[in-house]
Enzyme design. Sequence first.
Site, short mmCIF file in Angstrom:
data_model
loop_
_atom_site.label_atom_id
_atom_site.label_comp_id
_atom_site.label_asym_id
_atom_site.label_seq_id
_atom_site.Cartn_x
_atom_site.Cartn_y
_atom_site.Cartn_z
N HIS A 56 0.83 -1.21 0.00
CA HIS A 56 0.00 0.00 0.00
C HIS A 56 0.87 1.26 0.00
O HIS A 56 1.23 1.78 1.05
CB HIS A 56 -0.89 -0.03 1.25
N HIS A 230 -5.56 -0.91 5.61
CA HIS A 230 -5.35 -0.11 6.84
C HIS A 230 -6.42 -0.29 7.93
O HIS A 230 -7.07 0.67 8.35
CB HIS A 230 -5.16 1.36 6.52
N ASP A 303 0.87 2.59 3.77
CA ASP A 303 -0.05 3.66 3.32
C ASP A 303 0.73 4.97 3.19
O ASP A 303 0.25 6.03 3.60
CB ASP A 303 -1.25 3.80 4.26
#
Length: 428
Positions: A56, A230, A303
């Site tokens: 990610h 997430h 992320d």
Amino acid sequence: MSKILIRGAKVLGGEPQDVLIDGETIAEVGTGLSAEGAQVIEADGKILLPGLVDLHTHLREPGREDSETVLTGTKAAAVGGFTAVHAMANTFPVADTAGVVEQVWRLGKESGYCDVQPIGAVTVGLEGKKLAELGAMHDSAAGVRVFSDDGKCVDDAVIMRRALEYVKAFDGVVAQHAQEPRLTEGAQMNEGIVSAELGLGGWPAVAEESIIARDVLLAAHVGSRVHICHLSTAGSVEIVRWAKSKGWNVTAEVTPHHLLLTDELVRSYNPVYKVNPPLRTEADVLALREALADGTIDCVATDHAPHPHEDKDCEWGAAAMGMVGLETALSVVQHTMVDSGLLDWAGVADRMSFRPAHIGRLEGHGRPVSAGEPANLTLLDSAYRGEVDPAGFASRSRNTPYEGRELPGRVTHTFLRGRATVVDGKLA
């Protein structure tokens, strides 16, 4: 390519061993190794891990090169010990066609600092109304296997079902950004005591949990793979744990920041702590750590969300959501999981290399540190302690929540198929 001999490294945290790299491959692992003409790296008990894999990452190119480019993002990845990253689709234009994912894939090939595997959008323009060209993106040179509208939720159950059914044909996976949009309109932070005291719009845990509950049921119904991006709440952990107990094909990730930071930091009104999903409570953080340790949560994903200075240096309500994370991820995991005794280094290799590579069906990564395997490796000085200084980041952006915080561990060397991308902590 020349031979490289790494001497005295603790492979996955075990007893010191020597590792001989010949060209792109690990030639031998053992003790007392020697090789004529080899470049010798004295590891002195540093930790040797398989190259890290991020499921990610936001590389921002095409369209937001003021935040990050594929080149700067992959440099940041290498510094953080990553040899492969999955690039999210919320670019401009959106990566919803074969042409755009191939562009990102080729930019990754040109950068040379780590492998870039594009993620394709689930819906056209991330608008949630019509399926994107999933098959064409899979059949493209980029070979897309992971699809996500990350940044937005695929909130239409029918669209989500169709996507799950479609990707079954090529063993793909839909990675869901679990956020019920109606429940989070105007939300600025986690809904709870702190949001009430600060007067900021609350983002309830149920907005995440309700989507996860729906999607694990849908994945079971159609017999497909769903991955939860997430994951951030204790309730979400329980839903994923329940789904896995049923034998359903559900995987989940947690970010480093959700393993460490809480919504109490928002009291500072510093927009560096504004992120999606929001920082949650201490109880949530502890539940996430336990779930990562017991395998309910499969992997750590950064992320990595770079933003230019002007998008963060403003009042809270106007600030963009997101944090950079590639260069600090391994340190945060060492601090929260290893130094706390929740995971050993073999567990870190599993959660940050083996499992993310398997979820993304990424060949050549997440492999054992043994003879005959690709020489994708990360050497970590776990004894190092130092303050985070974003001025030295390889990323184009500086929006880290860890500035000035002391964190353990420093990647000294990263190898991508036998070629050093990082040497003595600096880009090669």
